[in-house]
Design a protein around this motif. Structure first.
Motif, PDB file in Angstrom:
ATOM      1  N   GLU A 131       0.836  -0.967  -0.105  1.00  0.00           N
ATOM      2  CA  GLU A 131       0.117  -0.017  -0.104  1.00  0.00           C
ATOM      3  C   GLU A 131       0.917   1.159   0.043  1.00  0.00           C
ATOM      4  N   LYS A 132       1.904   1.395   0.862  1.00  0.00           N
ATOM      5  CA  LYS A 132       2.747   2.601   1.042  1.00  0.00           C
ATOM      6  C   LYS A 132       3.399   2.677  -0.414  1.00  0.00           C
ATOM      7  N   CYS A 133       3.861   1.303  -1.098  1.00  0.00           N
ATOM      8  CA  CYS A 133       4.551   1.721  -2.380  1.00  0.00           C
ATOM      9  C   CYS A 133       3.576   2.247  -3.437  1.00  0.00           C
ATOM     10  N   ALA A 134       2.338   1.626  -3.494  1.00  0.00           N
ATOM     11  CA  ALA A 134       1.501   2.342  -4.302  1.00  0.00           C
ATOM     12  C   ALA A 134       1.266   3.611  -4.299  1.00  0.00           C
ATOM     13  N   ARG A 135       1.148   4.065  -2.851  1.00  0.00           N
ATOM     14  CA  ARG A 135       0.929   5.489  -2.803  1.00  0.00           C
ATOM     15  C   ARG A 135       2.012   6.360  -3.143  1.00  0.00           C
ATOM     16  N   ALA A 136       3.442   5.692  -2.836  1.00  0.00           N
ATOM     17  CA  ALA A 136       4.406   6.599  -3.275  1.00  0.00           C
ATOM     18  C   ALA A 136       4.554   6.759  -4.947  1.00  0.00           C
ATOM     19  N   CYS A 163       2.112   6.927  -6.927  1.00  0.00           N
ATOM     20  CA  CYS A 163       1.115   7.624  -7.530  1.00  0.00           C
ATOM     21  C   CYS A 163       1.671   9.032  -7.233  1.00  0.00           C
ATOM     22  N   ALA A 164       2.191   9.234  -5.969  1.00  0.00           N
ATOM     23  CA  ALA A 164       2.642  10.762  -5.662  1.00  0.00           C
ATOM     24  C   ALA A 164       3.747  10.935  -6.775  1.00  0.00           C
ATOM     25  N   PRO A 184      -4.656   5.858  -8.345  1.00  0.00           N
ATOM     26  CA  PRO A 184      -4.626   4.553  -8.007  1.00  0.00           C
ATOM     27  C   PRO A 184      -5.243   3.684  -8.995  1.00  0.00           C
ATOM     28  N   SER A 219      -6.671  -0.990  -0.241  1.00  0.00           N
ATOM     29  CA  SER A 219      -6.672   0.044   0.735  1.00  0.00           C
ATOM     30  C   SER A 219      -5.972   1.489   0.111  1.00  0.00           C
ATOM     31  N   ALA A 220      -5.120   1.020  -1.031  1.00  0.00           N
ATOM     32  CA  ALA A 220      -4.484   2.253  -1.628  1.00  0.00           C
ATOM     33  C   ALA A 220      -5.178   2.761  -2.872  1.00  0.00           C
ATOM     34  N   GLY A 221      -6.227   1.864  -3.168  1.00  0.00           N
ATOM     35  CA  GLY A 221      -7.018   2.247  -4.417  1.00  0.00           C
ATOM     36  C   GLY A 221      -6.800   1.503  -5.451  1.00  0.00           C
TER      37      GLY A 221
END
Length: 270
Positions: free
Chosen positions: A155-160, A162-163, A169, A222-224
């Motif tokens: 999840e953290k990696c997916a958000r990073a 995207c950012a 996502p 959870s990250a979308g």
């Protein structure tokens, strides 16, 4: 749509998405096609498991050649995986910037986000979960053992990712590579309870057996990331040691298969 197909290139067997989504080449290697001797036979890509350094180097060359990137061996980023949740960003192939990113990764990291063309990333596995994420013109590779999984590194990696590229996502594709399956992964009652509390009871399908696939897919959701955008290799490493390395099934004395991803030059803006 994310998908994985099995193919052989130069004697190296890979699970890959032949469509090269977002301009990204990605692959999960199997254990055959290399030069290492038992117990690391034969395509061991891990440098910290006891194998000879020269053999590991040749195996890495063969793995990169199999994905059409043999000429990029000197740019290869291989993190020192520490079962944490630190994410390193690789933004440039320029020598000083790449050296700094490699040094950060080698100091300890379990995920790499890459927006630089011509920079291959390799992470190594023998039961833990390999995750490759693809965005338009960028990718990420994550190592999700049980510690990383419960820390939601996917999840953290997916958000990073995207950012880093400014996407949403729903644009991501996710690939979950070969890892130990629930039937082969018996854990303590305490750990099973922790996972059930974090991800829901479905991640413990039978008492004390942990379904890391379900936990990782839940973290991605959870990250979308849509579950329909996730491709999963459903072969358990512990039950298929003819194809993959398994720390658990081989009593800790074994090699490491890999997850490799890269973008070709000029494809970072796709």
């Amino acid at each position: 749509m994310a998908s994985l197909t099995r193919q052989t290139s130069g004697g190296v067997t890979l699970l890959t998405d032949e469509s090269r989504p977002g301009g990204v080449t990605l692959a999960f290697t199997e254990r055959t096609g290399g030069v290492s001797a038992a117990p690391y036979a034969s395509l061991n890509l891990g440098a910290r498991c006891g194998d000879e350094a020269a053999r590991v180097a040749e195996n890495r060359r063969r793995a990169l050649a199999a994905v059409g990137a043999e000429g990029l061996l000197d740019r290869l980023v291989v993190p020192h995986q520490v079962h944490g949740d630190h994410v390193v960003s690789v933004r440039s192939a320029e020598p000083a910037a790449l050296a700094a990113a490699r040094a950060e990764a080698e100091a300890g990291a379990d995920a790499v986000v890459c927006t630089a063309p011509g920079v291959p990333v390799l992470m190594c596995f023998a039961d833990c979960v390999p995750v490759v994420l693809v965005a338009p013109g960028a990718f990420a590779v994550a190592h999700s053992g049980w510690r990383g999984t419960i820390a939601r590194i996917a999840e953290k990696c997916a958000r990073a990712l995207c950012a880093e590229v400014g996407c949403v996502p729903s644009e991501l594709l996710a690939y979950v590579g070969p890892h130990v399956g629930a039937a082969d992964y018996e854990v303590s009652e305490e750990l099973a309870a922790r996972f059930a509390a974090e991800f829901g009871p479905s991640v413990v399908p039978t008492p004390r057996h942990l379904d890391l696939t379900a936990a990782v897919v839940s973290a991605l959701a959870s990250a979308g990331v849509d579950e329909k955008s996730v491709a999963v290799c459903d072969v358990s490493t512990a039950s298929a040691t003819n194809r993959f390395f398994s720390y658990r099934a081989e009593s800790g004395e074994t090699g490491r298969h890999g997850a490799i991803a890269l973008m070709g030059a000029g494809e970072a803006t796709l």
